[in-house]
Design a protein around this motif. Structure first.
Motif, PDB file in Angstrom:
ATOM      1  N   SER A  53     -10.372   6.031  -9.834  1.00 32.78           N
ATOM      2  CA  SER A  53      -9.821   5.344 -11.003  1.00 32.78           C
ATOM      3  C   SER A  53     -10.781   5.418 -12.185  1.00 32.78           C
ATOM      4  N   ILE A  54     -12.046   5.100 -11.929  1.00 35.80           N
ATOM      5  CA  ILE A  54     -13.034   5.067 -13.019  1.00 35.80           C
ATOM      6  C   ILE A  54     -13.368   6.482 -13.491  1.00 35.80           C
ATOM      7  N   SER A  55     -13.403   7.446 -12.582  1.00 39.20           N
ATOM      8  CA  SER A  55     -13.707   8.829 -12.990  1.00 39.20           C
ATOM      9  C   SER A  55     -12.615   9.379 -13.904  1.00 39.20           C
ATOM     10  N   LEU A  56     -11.354   8.987 -13.677  1.00 41.93           N
ATOM     11  CA  LEU A  56     -10.262   9.418 -14.554  1.00 41.93           C
ATOM     12  C   LEU A  56     -10.418   8.809 -15.951  1.00 41.93           C
ATOM     13  N   LEU A  57     -10.814   7.533 -16.000  1.00 42.39           N
ATOM     14  CA  LEU A  57     -11.046   6.895 -17.302  1.00 42.39           C
ATOM     15  C   LEU A  57     -12.152   7.623 -18.055  1.00 42.39           C
ATOM     16  N   ASP A  58     -13.210   8.008 -17.316  1.00 42.24           N
ATOM     17  CA  ASP A  58     -14.334   8.711 -17.932  1.00 42.24           C
ATOM     18  C   ASP A  58     -13.919  10.115 -18.383  1.00 42.24           C
ATOM     19  N   GLN A  59     -13.190  10.812 -17.499  1.00 38.38           N
ATOM     20  CA  GLN A  59     -12.768  12.191 -17.777  1.00 38.38           C
ATOM     21  C   GLN A  59     -11.905  12.288 -19.030  1.00 38.38           C
ATOM     22  N   PHE A  60     -11.015  11.310 -19.228  1.00 40.81           N
ATOM     23  CA  PHE A  60     -10.081  11.360 -20.351  1.00 40.81           C
ATOM     24  C   PHE A  60     -10.499  10.430 -21.497  1.00 40.81           C
ATOM     25  N   ASN A  61     -11.789  10.060 -21.505  1.00 40.52           N
ATOM     26  CA  ASN A  61     -12.357   9.249 -22.597  1.00 40.52           C
ATOM     27  C   ASN A  61     -11.571   7.947 -22.800  1.00 40.52           C
ATOM     28  N   LEU A  62     -11.341   7.241 -21.700  1.00 36.72           N
ATOM     29  CA  LEU A  62     -10.552   5.998 -21.753  1.00 36.72           C
ATOM     30  C   LEU A  62     -11.362   4.772 -21.342  1.00 36.72           C
ATOM     31  N   LEU A  63     -12.663   4.924 -21.204  1.00 36.29           N
ATOM     32  CA  LEU A  63     -13.469   3.793 -20.739  1.00 36.29           C
ATOM     33  C   LEU A  63     -13.445   2.610 -21.712  1.00 36.29           C
ATOM     34  N   ILE A  79       0.836  -1.209   0.000  1.00 34.13           N
ATOM     35  CA  ILE A  79       0.000   0.000   0.000  1.00 34.13           C
ATOM     36  C   ILE A  79       0.867   1.254   0.000  1.00 34.13           C
ATOM     37  N   LYS A  80       1.936   1.245   0.811  1.00 38.36           N
ATOM     38  CA  LYS A  80       2.834   2.411   0.855  1.00 38.36           C
ATOM     39  C   LYS A  80       3.498   2.645  -0.503  1.00 38.36           C
ATOM     40  N   LEU A  81       3.917   1.557  -1.162  1.00 37.84           N
ATOM     41  CA  LEU A  81       4.562   1.686  -2.471  1.00 37.84           C
ATOM     42  C   LEU A  81       3.599   2.278  -3.501  1.00 37.84           C
ATOM     43  N   GLU A  82       2.321   1.849  -3.478  1.00 34.48           N
ATOM     44  CA  GLU A  82       1.342   2.395  -4.422  1.00 34.48           C
ATOM     45  C   GLU A  82       1.073   3.877  -4.132  1.00 34.48           C
ATOM     46  N   LYS A  83       1.010   4.240  -2.844  1.00 34.44           N
ATOM     47  CA  LYS A  83       0.805   5.650  -2.489  1.00 34.44           C
ATOM     48  C   LYS A  83       2.002   6.493  -2.923  1.00 34.44           C
ATOM     49  N   ASP A  84       3.208   5.936  -2.750  1.00 32.07           N
ATOM     50  CA  ASP A  84       4.421   6.636  -3.205  1.00 32.07           C
ATOM     51  C   ASP A  84       4.420   6.792  -4.724  1.00 32.07           C
ATOM     52  N   ALA A  85       3.902   5.761  -5.411  1.00 29.20           N
ATOM     53  CA  ALA A  85       3.830   5.830  -6.883  1.00 29.20           C
ATOM     54  C   ALA A  85       2.915   6.981  -7.305  1.00 29.20           C
ATOM     55  N   LEU A  86       1.751   7.109  -6.651  1.00 35.08           N
ATOM     56  CA  LEU A  86       0.830   8.203  -6.980  1.00 35.08           C
ATOM     57  C   LEU A  86       1.447   9.565  -6.676  1.00 35.08           C
ATOM     58  N   ALA A  87       2.248   9.617  -5.622  1.00 34.55           N
ATOM     59  CA  ALA A  87       2.876  10.888  -5.234  1.00 34.55           C
ATOM     60  C   ALA A  87       3.911  11.366  -6.252  1.00 34.55           C
ATOM     61  N   GLN A  88       4.386  10.440  -7.100  1.00 30.73           N
ATOM     62  CA  GLN A  88       5.392  10.822  -8.104  1.00 30.73           C
ATOM     63  C   GLN A  88       4.798  11.758  -9.160  1.00 30.73           C
ATOM     64  N   ILE A  89       3.473  11.662  -9.377  1.00 32.86           N
ATOM     65  CA  ILE A  89       2.838  12.402 -10.472  1.00 32.86           C
ATOM     66  C   ILE A  89       2.020  13.550  -9.893  1.00 32.86           C
ATOM     67  N   GLU A  90       2.522  14.781 -10.097  1.00 33.49           N
ATOM     68  CA  GLU A  90       1.863  15.954  -9.529  1.00 33.49           C
ATOM     69  C   GLU A  90       0.682  16.410 -10.375  1.00 33.49           C
ATOM     70  N   ASN A  91       0.861  16.416 -11.683  1.00 31.64           N
ATOM     71  CA  ASN A  91      -0.199  16.901 -12.578  1.00 31.64           C
ATOM     72  C   ASN A  91      -0.695  15.770 -13.464  1.00 31.64           C
ATOM     73  N   ILE A  92      -2.002  15.560 -13.436  1.00 31.60           N
ATOM     74  CA  ILE A  92      -2.598  14.507 -14.269  1.00 31.60           C
ATOM     75  C   ILE A  92      -2.895  15.092 -15.646  1.00 31.60           C
ATOM     76  N   THR A  93      -2.352  14.451 -16.681  1.00 31.21           N
ATOM     77  CA  THR A  93      -2.539  14.900 -18.061  1.00 31.21           C
ATOM     78  C   THR A  93      -3.066  13.738 -18.902  1.00 31.21           C
ATOM     79  N   ALA A  94      -3.374  14.049 -20.159  1.00 30.46           N
ATOM     80  CA  ALA A  94      -3.845  12.991 -21.071  1.00 30.46           C
ATOM     81  C   ALA A  94      -2.789  11.913 -21.245  1.00 30.46           C
ATOM     82  N   ASP A  95      -1.507  12.296 -21.119  1.00 33.72           N
ATOM     83  CA  ASP A  95      -0.417  11.333 -21.309  1.00 33.72           C
ATOM     84  C   ASP A  95      -0.289  10.351 -20.149  1.00 33.72           C
TER      85      ASP A  95
END
Length: 748
Positions: free
Chosen positions: A621-631, A573-589
């Motif tokens: 997770s699902i809202s990001l897929l919806d937001q960026f048209n990735l469903l 769980i800590k490793l996954e939280k650290d992974a998310l912390a690596q990305i400050e700005n969420i973009t289409a990429d």
């Protein structure tokens, strides 16, 4: 011949059909077919269900197999007797086939049709009574039906001149039990070990073979035992395999080929040397602290000249010069073979070749004949120089140089020539066949290609394979790893190739190389191939510790990969939280990656009893897929399916069903309602309806799912069977005794 070779001969028409160019006779799978542990591939049985192909099969049997049989008429008669006496075969089928047996002219067609019928019958898995194999006693248990893919390869057809060494090796093994057969590369150690197994096979209850890959512990873990649970970890597999090998006695011979390291470089050697069975190592290393049998050059000039004559048709005409060539290359067997093939191809006359070798020999005349350093590599030895000279005399085309360059990464056990050609996008096998004729590419009797270790070393130094120069190979391997829901039966060889790429390739395009590693890792995870996963994690760590290499997404993926292998939930769980912390700005990429990280973190919280946190991250997770048209992408399938199951657990099945129905519509719109993703969603819907006691809807969705599974996995009957079993095991968990009822409906 080996079991795969036998089936290549029998099913030659099937294998030669262009439609089946991706089909590989995997040794372990073939062994399961032969021992009744798995149903033969439906692709093969479907091909031979056509009458025209049955006629081809009859012709192939006549051409390929009858010449090998001492009494083919008796064999066919015995088969006919088995057929007639089998009470499970209907009288109608017997009346249909029996007339073909009577006239001798149609007897092989009878056999072909009977083989086709046998392959199409209902499969009943043979009970091997594995527990009996572990019983104690004076002798080792017979492991032929127990350990897959451990058969000793056959020695080359032209093996000669080692009778004295074979007898000496038998004596030394009887006296010492563990022996290291040592000598320089290309002198014939592996061939001698194979020839020994062939000559003395009746002296042993079992002869097992392991191709050393650099880690004895891992090689024993990777052995293929028939009752290995698919979900078992590397450590559990190792413990079972090691315990079993320790039980084997001196009537079993274990051959460990190409153990080219020192004792300190593989610490597990001391454990293996405690096994009670006989062990024969072949090695280039100097291991004087153990019982060694040095292998020297063949002294008999007549034997070496006979070897040269096999490959050079005019050897008798130029006997005196050919014998001088043999002397000049110090009677080194591999050098003799290469020289003979070079002469046969007309690239050089015997006199020209002799002069060139003598000039080369004079240049290092004052050097020691053999210089073996601590790890056994002898690149400065005269033998290596001879091979290098012979290699340089060939004028290889650019295509052939490229083939050799990419072949450096193949596992030493080789791979199907057709599969390798497809990796390199080659339209034909012509260039590979030319390289086989020159002797640079080794081949088994049927279709498997590899490089001789000395040729591999020279090719590496000559071609310097890099990420840029081998981009077609890397792209092809990535495509396989990215094909969602598609599995290949040669996955171990694919992963070994990837491992060799990590070890040997020049990393001149780091972003492309990092992408290769990141795409291969999830496919390895599908097969729980922890050796490769750990190697990729270590390689990513080595690169990403530098600030100027990689992106935030690369660093996040590394942490995500580490979480995959982490046993402790809190650390994962800590490793996954650290992974998310690596990305400050969420973009289409990076939205797809961030969505996956939230889904993984939500799954970990769900498994560890934190429903509120699980819901938060799954919905993010699902809202990001919806937001960026990735469903519509493949990643959304497991994420939404897991979320739906979570909602059902939280007493909200209607919401879960609604999410899955929306997903079904998206898959149908962007892909089709006949794909694996659609089947998985239908299966999840069936499961939820079953959990909510809505049996009619459960049946409807399960039937839809299995209709697709049976079509897509037509070549994987074990997967279909496993899926049936998985579904049926749900019933007692939710209080329904409807297993037989539903499974009957599914098969209609």
């Amino acid at each position: 011949m080996s079991q795969p070779d036998f089936l290549y001969e029998l099913f030659e028409d099937f294998m030669d059909d262009p439609v089946n160019q991706d089909f590989s006779m995997d040794n372990g799978l073939v062994c399961r077919w032969m021992t009744g542990q798995a149903k033969i591939s439906p692709k093969i049985s479907a091909y031979y269900s056509k009458p025209s192909n049955q006629e081809k099969l009859a012709h192939t049997i006549h051409q390929n197999l009858l010449p090998l049989m001492s009494d083919c008429n008796m064999a066919i008669q015995d088969i006919y007797t088995l057929f007639i006496q089998d009470d499970s075969i209907s009288d109608a089928k017997k009346k249909n086939l029996t007339p073909l047996y009577k006239p001798a002219s149609s007897r092989l067609l009878f056999l072909a049709k009977l083989i086709s019928f046998g392959m199409e019958r209902q499969f009943i898995k043979r009970n091997t009574k594995n527990q009996k194999l572990l019983a104690g006693g004076a002798l080792s248990p017979i492991v032929l039906d127990y350990i897959m893919d451990s058969e000793v390869p056959k020695p080359c057809r032209h093996f000669i001149g080692r009778d004295k060494e074979l007898e000496e090796l038998y004596t030394v093994l009887e006296e010492n039990r563990h022996v290291f057969l040592c000598g320089i590369a290309g002198i014939g150690k592996s061939e001698l070990a194979k020839a020994y197994a062939k000559r003395y096979i009746k002296q042993y209850t079992n002869i097992l073979y392991i191709e050393y890959t650099g880690n004895l512990h891992q090689d024993i873990t990777d052995m293929d035992f028939i009752d290995d649970p698919p979900e078992s970890t590397d450590q559990e597999r190792f413990q079972r395999h090691n315990r079993f090998l320790r039980s084997l006695k001196s009537d079993t011979l274990l051959i460990i080929d190409n153990f080219n390291v020192t004792a300190t470089q593989d610490s597990f050697l001391s454990v293996v040397l405690k096994y009670r069975c006989q062990i024969l190592f072949t090695t280039r290393s100097k291991l004087d602290e153990y019982c060694t049998l040095p292998l020297k050059e063949i002294e008999d000039m007549n034997a070496l000249f006979q070897l040269a004559s096999v490959f050079y048709s005019e050897a008798d005409t130029y006997r005196a010069t050919v014998e001088k060539i043999i002397e000049t290359v110090h009677s080194h067997t591999f050098a003799v073979e290469l020289a003979a093939k070079l002469l046969e191809n007309g690239i050089s006359t015997p006199d020209q070749l002799l002069t060139r070798l003598q000039v080369e020999k004079a240049s290092f005349h004052n050097e020691d004949k053999i210089k073996i350093i601590k790890d056994g590599q002898s690149s400065k030895a005269t033998y290596y120089s001879h091979i290098h000279t012979l290699f340089s005399l060939y004028t290889l085309s650019l295509e052939q140089q490229d083939i050799m360059c990419n072949m450096c990464f193949l596992p030493s056990t080789g791979i199907s020539a057709r599969i390798f050609a497809k990796w390199l996008e080659m339209p034909t096998l012509n260039e590979i066949n030319d390289l086989i004729e020159t002797g640079f590419v080794q081949t088994t009797t049927r279709r498997t290609i590899s490089l001789h270790p000395m040729i591999q070393e020279i090719t590496l130094s000559e071609t310097k394979p890099s990420v840029s120069s081998c981009h077609i190979l890397l792209d092809s391997l990535q495509k396989i790893c990215l094909m969602h829901g598609i599995e290949v039966d040669y996955y171990k060889k694919l992963f070994q190739t990837a491992g060799n790429i990590i070890e040997l390739i020049e990393k001149d395009d780091i972003p492309k190389y990092l992408l290769f590693l990141e795409n291969v890792f999830p496919y390895m995870d599908n097969y729980n191939y922890q050796k490769g996963m750990k190697a990729i994690i270590q390689e990513l760590k080595n690169f990403l510790k530098r600030k100027d290499i990689g992106t935030d997404s690369d660093r996040a993926l590394l942490l995500d990969f580490q979480a995959t292998l982490e046993i402790k939930p809190e650390k994962a769980i800590k490793l996954e939280k650290d992974a998310l912390a690596q990305i400050e700005n969420i973009t289409a990429d990076n939205a797809r990656l961030v969505s996956n990280l939230h889904a993984n973190l939500g799954g970990l919280y769900r498994m560890n009893g934190h429903p509120d946190l699980a819901r938060e991250h799954m919905e993010k997770s699902i809202s990001l897929l919806d937001q960026f048209n990735l469903l519509h992408i493949n990643d959304s399938i497991p994420q939404i399916a897991n979320y739906a199951m979570f909602l059902t657990e939280q007493q909200e099945p209607e919401r879960g069903i609604s999410e899955l129905q929306k997903l079904s519509g998206i898959i149908k719109e962007y892909h089709s309602d006949d794909c694996l993703d659609y089947a998985k969603v239908q299966e999840t819907l069936g499961t939820i309806y079953l959990m909510t006691a809505n049996l009619p809807q459960a049946k409807t969705h399960f039937k839809r799912a299995f209709k697709i599974y049976e079509k897509i996995w037509a070549d994987e009957p074990e997967m279909i069977g496993a899926k049936y079993q998985e579904i049926q095991e749900l019933y007692p968990q939710i209080g329904f005794c409807i297993g037989k009822n539903l499974s009957g409906l599914l098969t209609k």
